[in-house]
Design a protein around this motif. Sequence first.
Motif, short mmCIF file in Angstrom:
data_model
loop_
_atom_site.label_atom_id
_atom_site.label_comp_id
_atom_site.label_asym_id
_atom_site.label_seq_id
_atom_site.Cartn_x
_atom_site.Cartn_y
_atom_site.Cartn_z
N ALA A 43 0.85 -1.19 0.00
CA ALA A 43 0.00 0.00 0.00
C ALA A 43 0.88 1.25 0.00
O ALA A 43 2.10 1.15 0.14
N VAL A 44 0.25 2.37 -0.13
CA VAL A 44 0.89 3.65 0.16
C VAL A 44 0.61 3.94 1.63
O VAL A 44 -0.56 3.88 2.06
N TYR A 45 1.65 4.22 2.38
CA TYR A 45 1.51 4.48 3.81
C TYR A 45 1.66 5.97 4.06
O TYR A 45 2.61 6.61 3.59
N TYR A 46 0.73 6.49 4.83
CA TYR A 46 0.68 7.93 5.12
C TYR A 46 0.85 8.19 6.61
O TYR A 46 0.26 7.51 7.45
N CYS A 47 1.60 9.20 6.90
CA CYS A 47 1.78 9.69 8.26
C CYS A 47 0.76 10.79 8.51
O CYS A 47 0.51 11.64 7.62
N ASN A 48 0.16 10.79 9.67
CA ASN A 48 -0.86 11.78 10.01
C ASN A 48 -0.66 12.29 11.43
O ASN A 48 -0.37 11.50 12.34
N ALA A 49 -0.81 13.59 11.59
CA ALA A 49 -0.75 14.22 12.92
C ALA A 49 -2.12 14.75 13.26
O ALA A 49 -2.82 15.31 12.40
N LEU A 50 -2.51 14.58 14.50
CA LEU A 50 -3.86 14.97 14.92
C LEU A 50 -3.84 15.59 16.31
O LEU A 50 -3.25 15.04 17.23
N LEU A 51 -4.51 16.74 16.42
CA LEU A 51 -4.67 17.40 17.71
C LEU A 51 -6.09 17.91 17.83
O LEU A 51 -6.53 18.72 17.02
N TYR A 52 -6.79 17.45 18.84
CA TYR A 52 -8.12 17.94 19.08
C TYR A 52 -8.05 19.24 19.88
O TYR A 52 -7.30 19.35 20.84
N ARG A 53 -8.84 20.18 19.44
CA ARG A 53 -8.94 21.48 20.13
C ARG A 53 -10.43 21.72 20.44
O ARG A 53 -11.12 22.40 19.69
N GLY A 54 -10.88 21.13 21.52
CA GLY A 54 -12.28 21.25 21.87
C GLY A 54 -13.15 20.59 20.82
O GLY A 54 -13.05 19.40 20.58
N SER A 55 -13.98 21.37 20.16
CA SER A 55 -14.88 20.82 19.15
C SER A 55 -14.26 20.79 17.77
O SER A 55 -14.89 20.36 16.81
N SER A 56 -13.05 21.26 17.64
CA SER A 56 -12.38 21.23 16.34
C SER A 56 -11.06 20.47 16.47
O SER A 56 -10.73 19.97 17.54
N TYR A 57 -10.34 20.39 15.38
CA TYR A 57 -9.06 19.68 15.43
C TYR A 57 -8.15 20.19 14.33
O TYR A 57 -8.59 20.77 13.34
N ASP A 58 -6.87 20.01 14.56
CA ASP A 58 -5.85 20.25 13.53
C ASP A 58 -5.35 18.89 13.06
O ASP A 58 -5.11 18.00 13.87
N THR A 59 -5.16 18.77 11.79
CA THR A 59 -4.60 17.54 11.27
C THR A 59 -3.72 17.83 10.07
O THR A 59 -4.02 18.73 9.27
N PHE A 60 -2.64 17.07 9.96
CA PHE A 60 -1.69 17.24 8.86
C PHE A 60 -1.37 15.86 8.28
O PHE A 60 -1.36 14.86 9.00
N TRP A 61 -1.09 15.86 7.00
CA TRP A 61 -0.79 14.61 6.29
C TRP A 61 0.54 14.70 5.56
O TRP A 61 0.91 15.76 5.04
N GLY A 62 1.21 13.59 5.52
CA GLY A 62 2.37 13.47 4.67
C GLY A 62 1.96 13.10 3.25
O GLY A 62 0.77 12.87 2.97
N GLN A 63 2.94 13.02 2.38
CA GLN A 63 2.66 12.74 0.97
C GLN A 63 2.55 11.24 0.68
O GLN A 63 2.08 10.84 -0.38
N GLY A 64 2.96 10.43 1.64
CA GLY A 64 2.87 8.99 1.49
C GLY A 64 4.16 8.37 0.99
O GLY A 64 4.94 9.00 0.28
N THR A 65 4.35 7.12 1.38
CA THR A 65 5.47 6.34 0.88
C THR A 65 4.94 4.95 0.51
O THR A 65 4.16 4.35 1.25
N GLN A 66 5.36 4.48 -0.62
CA GLN A 66 4.85 3.22 -1.16
C GLN A 66 5.79 2.08 -0.81
O GLN A 66 7.02 2.23 -0.94
N PHE A 67 5.24 0.98 -0.37
CA PHE A 67 6.05 -0.23 -0.40
C PHE A 67 5.23 -1.42 -0.86
O PHE A 67 4.01 -1.45 -0.72
N THR A 68 5.95 -2.32 -1.46
CA THR A 68 5.35 -3.49 -2.07
C THR A 68 5.95 -4.74 -1.46
O THR A 68 7.18 -4.85 -1.34
N VAL A 69 5.08 -5.66 -1.07
CA VAL A 69 5.53 -6.95 -0.56
C VAL A 69 5.29 -7.98 -1.65
O VAL A 69 4.15 -8.30 -2.00
N SER A 70 6.38 -8.46 -2.20
CA SER A 70 6.27 -9.39 -3.33
C SER A 70 7.56 -10.19 -3.46
O SER A 70 8.64 -9.69 -3.16
N SER A 71 7.40 -11.42 -3.91
CA SER A 71 8.57 -12.25 -4.19
C SER A 71 9.00 -12.11 -5.64
O SER A 71 10.00 -12.70 -6.05
#
Length: 120
Positions: free
Chosen positions: A92-120
Amino acid sequence: QVQLVESGGGLVQPGGSLRLSCAASGFTFSSYAMRWYRQAPGKERELVARITSTGDITNYVDSVKGRFTISRDNAKNTVHLQMISLKPEDTAVYYCNALLYRGSSYDTFWGQGTQFTVSS
């Protein structure tokens, strides 16, 4: 400027191991819970693992329990995902995410993703 930069993707054989890293900058990393998501081709994005801001609590989706370990280093503003016993269905493409809740709202940030493949 907020940045989350993932690294560590590539090609790995079934049963192999891999470590993903996410380097954060531009925000107070130690205040944010961190998460790893993944998205396989044709599938919805899935939450794989999460860790609290202090690193004391971690959670995993059932399919990776016992194989994946999320960790963080607040001194280095990094979060990692150590993976063992990899399976083709982990591909899959794996994404890093940051999350902070601020009462009724939240801040969130995403990375661009990194791909890895499991295959023989």
